[in-house]
Design an enzyme around this catalytic site. Sequence first.
Site, PDB file in Angstrom:
ATOM      1  N   ASP A  92      -2.241  51.672  23.804  1.00 30.73           N
ATOM      2  CA  ASP A  92      -3.622  51.238  23.578  1.00 30.73           C
ATOM      3  C   ASP A  92      -4.081  50.441  24.795  1.00 30.73           C
ATOM      4  OD1 ASP A  92      -2.445  48.767  23.340  1.00 30.73           O
ATOM      5  OD2 ASP A  92      -2.790  48.573  21.201  1.00 30.73           O
ATOM      6  N   SER A  93      -5.360  50.102  24.820  1.00 30.57           N
ATOM      7  CA  SER A  93      -5.945  49.539  26.046  1.00 30.57           C
ATOM      8  C   SER A  93      -5.814  48.031  26.145  1.00 30.57           C
ATOM      9  CB  SER A  93      -7.428  49.900  26.111  1.00 30.57           C
ATOM     10  OG  SER A  93      -8.136  49.215  25.087  1.00 30.57           O
ATOM     11  N   GLY A  94      -5.408  47.380  25.067  1.00 29.18           N
ATOM     12  CA  GLY A  94      -5.424  45.917  25.042  1.00 29.18           C
ATOM     13  C   GLY A  94      -6.709  45.354  24.478  1.00 29.18           C
ATOM     14  N   GLY A  95      -7.696  46.213  24.226  1.00 26.74           N
ATOM     15  CA  GLY A  95      -8.978  45.745  23.709  1.00 26.74           C
ATOM     16  C   GLY A  95      -8.857  45.058  22.365  1.00 26.74           C
ATOM     17  N   ASP A 146     -12.014  49.071  25.761  1.00 26.25           N
ATOM     18  CA  ASP A 146     -13.183  48.964  24.880  1.00 26.25           C
ATOM     19  C   ASP A 146     -13.276  47.560  24.320  1.00 26.25           C
ATOM     20  OD1 ASP A 146     -10.851  49.162  23.307  1.00 26.25           O
ATOM     21  OD2 ASP A 146     -12.027  49.862  21.588  1.00 26.25           O
ATOM     22  N   ASP A 271      -1.667  55.169  13.838  1.00 26.71           N
ATOM     23  CA  ASP A 271      -0.637  54.161  14.103  1.00 26.71           C
ATOM     24  C   ASP A 271      -0.947  52.943  13.253  1.00 26.71           C
ATOM     25  OD1 ASP A 271      -1.420  51.535  15.985  1.00 26.71           O
ATOM     26  OD2 ASP A 271      -2.892  53.155  16.019  1.00 26.71           O
ATOM     27  N   HIS A 340      13.620  52.665   6.192  1.00 25.96           N
ATOM     28  CA  HIS A 340      13.079  53.378   5.029  1.00 25.96           C
ATOM     29  C   HIS A 340      11.583  53.615   5.175  1.00 25.96           C
ATOM     30  CE1 HIS A 340      11.720  54.419   1.045  1.00 25.96           C
ATOM     31  NE2 HIS A 340      10.822  53.457   1.201  1.00 25.96           N
TER      32      HIS A 340
END
Length: 376
Positions: A92-95, A146, A271, A340
């Site tokens: 992901d971008s860190g946004g 973003d 995710d 699990h």
Amino acid sequence: MKFELAVTDPGSSARAGVITTDHGIIETPIFMPVGTIATVKGISQKDLKEQVDPDIILGNTYHLYLRPQTEILKKAGGLHKFMNWDRNILTDSGGYQVYSLSERRKIKEEGVRFKSHIDGSYHNFTPENVMEIQRAIGADIIMAFDECTPYPCDYRYAKNSMHRTHRWLDRCITHFEKTPPLYGYSQALFPIVQGSTYKDLRKESAEYIASAGAEGNAIGGLSVGEPAEEMYAMTEIVTNILPKEKPRYLMGVGTPINILENIALGVDMFDCVMPTRNARNGMLFTSHGTINIKNKKWEDDFSPIDEAANTYVDTYYTKAYLKHLFSVNELLGKQIATMHNLGFYLWLVREARKHILAGDFSSWKNVMVKQMNNRL
């Protein structure tokens, strides 16, 4: 990156497809275990591969930038080699992480200035350097920078934020095209639809993102506290606009029921930290409902953890033994529960794929949603 759409379910918008990257095949719909800091918490890469068997996992740009830092990752030859993972990775971008640091960051047109949650040091994220950081990490799929809006969010703020995200996307694309990959394999850039829970903004953003012509597209700014019905409504608006021939990724979602309902709306990739985080708190997801293994009722239940047996721990250990491990705060209990839950999430999306291919996804999904609502 290539995406081939195999079939769409006749009773919904659910899709089965195949994404191919230089690190292999991803069969969709897919759930990506979250490996925030170069590890999926509570499980080794060996067990993750052999027991859970995900085609792709997720890494986090913000956290990897701070630790171990991009220079270490470059020296290692990228995140794949650093963590010894030879399958696909998405970053992901860190946004979202910057959004969650609301007391520690300042957003401007140039980018975001934020304070590290580790030592209080100041850092800047811009569309340009986030592209460079993700080149250094070396994920197969990387996200545009973003701004993730909170919920609730007033219309004016959501609109201004959405347009800033679009302008940042243009800068991401320009810089991405100027910076070659570092490790001899290709990377795909996904832009992110924003617009909070406003239908007109989601429509406008989806149209803008679709026009970028990227290899895949993401939907952000959901699962941030809004009711599930709002999430589904926004997702449906967006999936009706995003091109059918490109994969669609709904970021940060969610519960097993959320995943099935959004698969029905045409989402391909998911995710969430929920399976691992809830596992560490003793909550187990199953096809017949959720189990709080800390409850007293399990202390003399010597049946397997889950007779469905998605991973070896499900039949190797009993509910009574797992309840005991949590009672004495033994680390093994959290590890068992983590394996699990991850095994169940991957089973769920793969079973969904089977039913999409068979043409009976909708009826199967409705049965599963009803069953998983149970508290066991």
